[in-house]
Design an enzyme around this catalytic site. Structure first.
Site, PDB file in Angstrom:
ATOM      1  N   THR A 132      65.115  43.087  91.420  1.00 20.35           N
ATOM      2  CA  THR A 132      63.724  42.748  91.708  1.00 20.35           C
ATOM      3  C   THR A 132      63.597  41.824  92.924  1.00 20.35           C
ATOM      4  OG1 THR A 132      61.889  41.433  90.836  1.00 20.35           O
ATOM      5  CG2 THR A 132      64.025  40.932  89.948  1.00 20.35           C
ATOM      6  N   GLU A 134      61.792  39.325  92.821  1.00 19.92           N
ATOM      7  CA  GLU A 134      61.487  37.991  92.275  1.00 19.92           C
ATOM      8  C   GLU A 134      62.655  37.021  92.447  1.00 19.92           C
ATOM      9  OE1 GLU A 134      59.260  38.022  88.613  1.00 19.92           O
ATOM     10  OE2 GLU A 134      58.482  40.022  89.025  1.00 19.92           O
ATOM     11  N   TYR A 157      63.361  34.940  83.849  1.00 19.99           N
ATOM     12  CA  TYR A 157      63.602  36.361  84.171  1.00 19.99           C
ATOM     13  C   TYR A 157      64.273  36.483  85.540  1.00 19.99           C
ATOM     14  CZ  TYR A 157      62.608  40.996  86.116  1.00 19.99           C
ATOM     15  OH  TYR A 157      62.730  42.222  86.748  1.00 19.99           O
ATOM     16  N   LYS A 161      68.087  37.809  86.614  1.00 15.99           N
ATOM     17  CA  LYS A 161      68.333  38.946  87.520  1.00 15.99           C
ATOM     18  C   LYS A 161      69.151  38.472  88.733  1.00 15.99           C
ATOM     19  CE  LYS A 161      67.052  42.684  87.306  1.00 15.99           C
ATOM     20  NZ  LYS A 161      67.584  43.904  86.636  1.00 15.99           N
ATOM     21  N   TYR A 214      45.279  35.056  84.963  1.00 17.17           N
ATOM     22  CA  TYR A 214      45.931  33.735  84.972  1.00 17.17           C
ATOM     23  C   TYR A 214      45.456  32.889  86.163  1.00 17.17           C
ATOM     24  CZ  TYR A 214      49.497  35.739  81.775  1.00 17.17           C
ATOM     25  OH  TYR A 214      50.163  36.329  80.724  1.00 17.17           O
ATOM     26  N   ARG A 288      50.087  30.877  84.106  1.00 18.27           N
ATOM     27  CA  ARG A 288      51.479  31.047  83.664  1.00 18.27           C
ATOM     28  C   ARG A 288      52.288  29.872  84.218  1.00 18.27           C
ATOM     29  NH1 ARG A 288      54.252  36.381  86.040  1.00 18.27           N
ATOM     30  NH2 ARG A 288      53.491  37.365  84.149  1.00 18.27           N
ATOM     31  N   HIS A 291      54.253  29.876  87.912  1.00 18.09           N
ATOM     32  CA  HIS A 291      53.764  31.149  88.468  1.00 18.09           C
ATOM     33  C   HIS A 291      54.044  31.267  89.972  1.00 18.09           C
ATOM     34  CE1 HIS A 291      50.079  34.055  88.026  1.00 18.09           C
ATOM     35  NE2 HIS A 291      51.119  34.641  88.585  1.00 18.09           N
TER      36      HIS A 291
HETATM   37  P1  NAD Z   1      61.306  48.083  80.898  1.00 21.08           P
HETATM   38  O1  NAD Z   1      61.214  46.802  80.170  1.00 21.08           O
HETATM   39  O2  NAD Z   1      60.143  49.029  80.886  1.00 21.08           O
HETATM   40  O3  NAD Z   1      62.554  48.924  80.361  1.00 21.08           O
HETATM   41  C1  NAD Z   1      63.788  48.341  80.104  1.00 21.08           C
HETATM   42  C2  NAD Z   1      64.634  49.356  79.352  1.00 21.08           C
HETATM   43  O4  NAD Z   1      65.915  48.761  79.097  1.00 21.08           O
HETATM   44  C3  NAD Z   1      64.055  49.770  77.983  1.00 21.08           C
HETATM   45  O5  NAD Z   1      64.187  51.160  77.813  1.00 21.08           O
HETATM   46  C4  NAD Z   1      64.917  49.007  76.984  1.00 21.08           C
HETATM   47  O6  NAD Z   1      65.033  49.662  75.742  1.00 21.08           O
HETATM   48  C5  NAD Z   1      66.248  48.943  77.728  1.00 21.08           C
HETATM   49  N1  NAD Z   1      67.062  47.794  77.295  1.00 21.08           N
HETATM   50  C6  NAD Z   1      66.688  46.493  77.193  1.00 21.08           C
HETATM   51  N2  NAD Z   1      67.709  45.735  76.733  1.00 21.08           N
HETATM   52  C7  NAD Z   1      68.754  46.583  76.568  1.00 21.08           C
HETATM   53  C8  NAD Z   1      70.089  46.400  76.130  1.00 21.08           C
HETATM   54  N3  NAD Z   1      70.539  45.194  75.747  1.00 21.08           N
HETATM   55  N4  NAD Z   1      70.919  47.473  76.094  1.00 21.08           N
HETATM   56  C9  NAD Z   1      70.465  48.698  76.465  1.00 21.08           C
HETATM   57  N5  NAD Z   1      69.210  48.930  76.864  1.00 21.08           N
HETATM   58  C10 NAD Z   1      68.362  47.884  76.916  1.00 21.08           C
HETATM   59  O7  NAD Z   1      61.717  47.692  82.380  1.00 21.08           O
HETATM   60  P2  NAD Z   1      61.341  48.376  83.774  1.00 21.08           P
HETATM   61  O8  NAD Z   1      60.084  47.803  84.259  1.00 21.08           O
HETATM   62  O9  NAD Z   1      61.472  49.837  83.643  1.00 21.08           O
HETATM   63  O10 NAD Z   1      62.520  47.798  84.684  1.00 21.08           O
HETATM   64  C11 NAD Z   1      63.752  48.467  84.794  1.00 21.08           C
HETATM   65  C12 NAD Z   1      64.653  47.695  85.749  1.00 21.08           C
HETATM   66  O11 NAD Z   1      64.029  47.580  87.023  1.00 21.08           O
HETATM   67  C13 NAD Z   1      64.946  46.270  85.294  1.00 21.08           C
HETATM   68  O12 NAD Z   1      66.290  45.983  85.595  1.00 21.08           O
HETATM   69  C14 NAD Z   1      64.005  45.417  86.128  1.00 21.08           C
HETATM   70  O13 NAD Z   1      64.542  44.132  86.334  1.00 21.08           O
HETATM   71  C15 NAD Z   1      63.951  46.216  87.405  1.00 21.08           C
HETATM   72  N6  NAD Z   1      62.711  46.064  88.193  1.00 21.08           N
HETATM   73  C16 NAD Z   1      61.484  46.225  87.597  1.00 21.08           C
HETATM   74  C17 NAD Z   1      60.323  46.130  88.378  1.00 21.08           C
HETATM   75  C18 NAD Z   1      58.956  46.361  87.781  1.00 21.08           C
HETATM   76  O14 NAD Z   1      57.942  46.190  88.479  1.00 21.08           O
HETATM   77  N7  NAD Z   1      58.834  46.761  86.533  1.00 21.08           N
HETATM   78  C19 NAD Z   1      60.427  45.866  89.744  1.00 21.08           C
HETATM   79  C20 NAD Z   1      61.706  45.703  90.305  1.00 21.08           C
HETATM   80  C21 NAD Z   1      62.827  45.812  89.525  1.00 21.08           C
HETATM   81  P1  TYD Z   2      53.160  41.049  85.814  1.00 21.50           P
HETATM   82  O1  TYD Z   2      52.618  42.436  85.705  1.00 21.50           O
HETATM   83  O2  TYD Z   2      53.567  40.330  84.588  1.00 21.50           O
HETATM   84  O3  TYD Z   2      54.361  41.130  86.872  1.00 21.50           O
HETATM   85  P2  TYD Z   2      55.214  39.908  87.577  1.00 21.50           P
HETATM   86  O4  TYD Z   2      54.921  38.642  86.899  1.00 21.50           O
HETATM   87  O5  TYD Z   2      56.615  40.358  87.350  1.00 21.50           O
HETATM   88  O6  TYD Z   2      54.793  39.931  89.008  1.00 21.50           O
HETATM   89  O7  TYD Z   2      52.086  40.150  86.561  1.00 21.50           O
HETATM   90  C1  TYD Z   2      51.538  40.529  87.820  1.00 21.50           C
HETATM   91  C2  TYD Z   2      50.579  39.438  88.249  1.00 21.50           C
HETATM   92  O8  TYD Z   2      49.470  39.418  87.342  1.00 21.50           O
HETATM   93  C3  TYD Z   2      51.191  38.048  88.175  1.00 21.50           C
HETATM   94  O9  TYD Z   2      50.664  37.251  89.236  1.00 21.50           O
HETATM   95  C4  TYD Z   2      50.690  37.497  86.850  1.00 21.50           C
HETATM   96  C5  TYD Z   2      49.331  38.146  86.697  1.00 21.50           C
HETATM   97  N1  TYD Z   2      48.895  38.399  85.296  1.00 21.50           N
HETATM   98  C6  TYD Z   2      47.652  37.934  84.849  1.00 21.50           C
HETATM   99  O10 TYD Z   2      46.875  37.317  85.607  1.00 21.50           O
HETATM  100  N2  TYD Z   2      47.306  38.163  83.552  1.00 21.50           N
HETATM  101  C7  TYD Z   2      48.124  38.808  82.676  1.00 21.50           C
HETATM  102  O11 TYD Z   2      47.749  38.976  81.477  1.00 21.50           O
HETATM  103  C8  TYD Z   2      49.380  39.312  83.157  1.00 21.50           C
HETATM  104  C9  TYD Z   2      50.328  40.024  82.230  1.00 21.50           C
HETATM  105  C10 TYD Z   2      49.722  39.075  84.473  1.00 21.50           C
END
Ligand code: NAD
Ligand code: TYD
Length: 349
Positions: A132, A134, A157, A161, A214, A288, A291
């Site tokens: 990520t 982040e 988090y 990572k 937030y 948060r 934040h």
């Molecule tokens: P998600 O929470 O939707 O999915 C995570 C998956 O991992 C789930 O299917 C869960 O069952 C599995 N999992 C969790 N713990 C586990 C364990 N101990 N063993 C095996 N499986 C396990 O997450 P996502 O949003 O799809 O993110 C996937 C990856 O991409 C993560 O590594 C996250 O850090 C990274 N990422 C996410 C975003 C985003 O915007 N969502 C952006 C950049 C990077």
């Molecule tokens: P989020 O989707 O949790 O992603 P990240 O924190 O990983 O960027 O949040 C996106 C933005 O939205 C972040 O600035 C926090 C804000 N947010 C709210 O204002 N209210 C909410 O209920 C949530 C979940 C996020």
């Protein structure tokens, strides 16, 4: 089949799109999806490909080192695309240990198993870590995250990572394990668990529930359609240079409050509600803790080296995303029953 590829976290939001893309685009690969099916994992996300001949699901936990080693022996993986993680910042604030366990120790287990299985013969092998933006911390009003930006993670988090990113690079440096790593901005799209901003607010607008913004709502995120992230991952896995990091972003910054207002307007139109109706649901709530103010990615390296660019505009992606949630009420109802209600009450009441 030519190669066997392990994808971890393939039942989650991004992972399910990555699994589908690899299964459909690479019939020459056997894709093994390993997932623990936590609250965020859902095999419904993969119904359409579950019977493909080049696809196998393994219900396992990356924290179980013995099981992971067993699976490496069983399948003789040539590559790993590692997405399994605890992924929600708010949950990391209330329960940091789960993040340290899965994101740090779980990643270490995978690295150790790969190292032992590949025994120094890395020909044709590759460990891909999906991470990520982040990890870079927070930006002020200007500037972008580059691959060279120093790490400065602020939440449990992002710290977990960052630790896992460092471990992957350390295994590359120390044991010569071939790796690639990508750091991506905020994703949105179908199958997103409704705890993150966009799917949570779509669900709340649908149910005419308050939209909990937030702080002052002026926090900024760079949004990317999930399928464009999956395209980038496939491209980097196939063509990225060993030992390199690539930033992935949407070239698409939005202040939360502006994004929320756009979402309200779009949904009022799609649901046939009066103009301005959903905006009345906006409720500013306590911020948060810790934040991060602004994230913005400079994805020039990926663009210049591998020709990647987002294919979906934000307007198009958001419209498709809303349509998906409105057409998949059963999916939404299933994932928002049970434990979700407890989480929601604890987080927002
Ligand atoms: P998600 O929470 O939707 O999915 C995570 C998956 O991992 C789930 O299917 C869960 O069952 C599995 N999992 C969790 N713990 C586990 C364990 N101990 N063993 C095996 N499986 C396990 O997450 P996502 O949003 O799809 O993110 C996937 C990856 O991409 C993560 O590594 C996250 O850090 C990274 N990422 C996410 C975003 C985003 O915007 N969502 C952006 C950049 C990077
Ligand atoms: P989020 O989707 O949790 O992603 P990240 O924190 O990983 O960027 O949040 C996106 C933005 O939205 C972040 O600035 C926090 C804000 N947010 C709210 O204002 N209210 C909410 O209920 C949530 C979940 C996020």
């Amino acid at each position: 089949m030519e190669k066997t590829l392990l994808i971890t976290g393939g039942a989650g939001f991004i992972g399910s799109h990555v699994v589908r893309l690899f299964v459909q685009k690479h019939p020459e690969y056997h894709i093994v999806n390993l997932d623990a099916l936590t609250y965020a994992g859902n095999l419904e996300n993969l119904k359409d490909i579950e019977n493909e001949p080049n696809y196998t699901f393994e219900h396992a936990n990356i924290n179980d080192a013995e099981k992971i080693t067993e699976l490496f022996a069983k399948y003789k993986f040539d590559g790993v695309v590692h997405l399994a993680a605890e992924s929600h910042v708010d949950r990391s604030i209330t329960d940091p240990n789960a993040f340290i366990q899965t994101n740090v120790m779980g990643t270490a287990n995978l690295l150790n198993a790969a190292l032992a299985a590949w025994k120094g013969n890395f020909e044709g092998k590759r460990f891909y870590h999906v991470s990520t933006d982040e990890v870079y911390g927070s930006l002020g009003d200007t500037g972008f995250f580059l691959e060279t930006t120093p790490y400065d993670p602020q939440s449990p988090y992002s710290a977990s990572k960052a630790a896992s990113d460092h471990l992957v690079r350390a295994y590359g440096n120390t044991y010569h394990m071939p790796f690639v790593l990508t750091n991506c901005s905020n994703n949105y799209g179908p199958n997103h668990f409704p705890e993150k901003l966009i799917p949570l607010f779509i669900n709340n607008i649908r149910n005419k529930k308050p939209l909990p913004v937030y702080g002052d709502g002026k926090y900024t995120r760079d949004w990317l359609y999930v399928i464009d992230h999956a395209r980038a991952i496939e491209l980097v896995f196939e063509k990225g240079r060993n030992g390199e990091t690539y930033n992935i972003g949407g070239f698409n910054e939005w202040q939360n409050i502006e994004l929320v207002k756009l979402l309200c307007r779009e949904m009022d139109e799609k649901l046939g509600r009066e103009k301005g109706e959903s905006e009345k649901l906006i409720a500013y709530i306590k911020d948060r803790p810790g934040h991060d103010r602004r994230y913005a990615i400079d994805a020039t390296k990926l663009n210049k080296e591998l020709g990647w660019y987002p294919s979906v505009t934000f307007e198009e992606g958001l419209s498709k995303t809303i349509d998906w949630y409105l057409a998949n009420e059963e999916w939404l109802n299933n994932v928002t029953s049970g434990d979700y209600q407890k989480y929601y009450t604890k987080q927002y009441n």
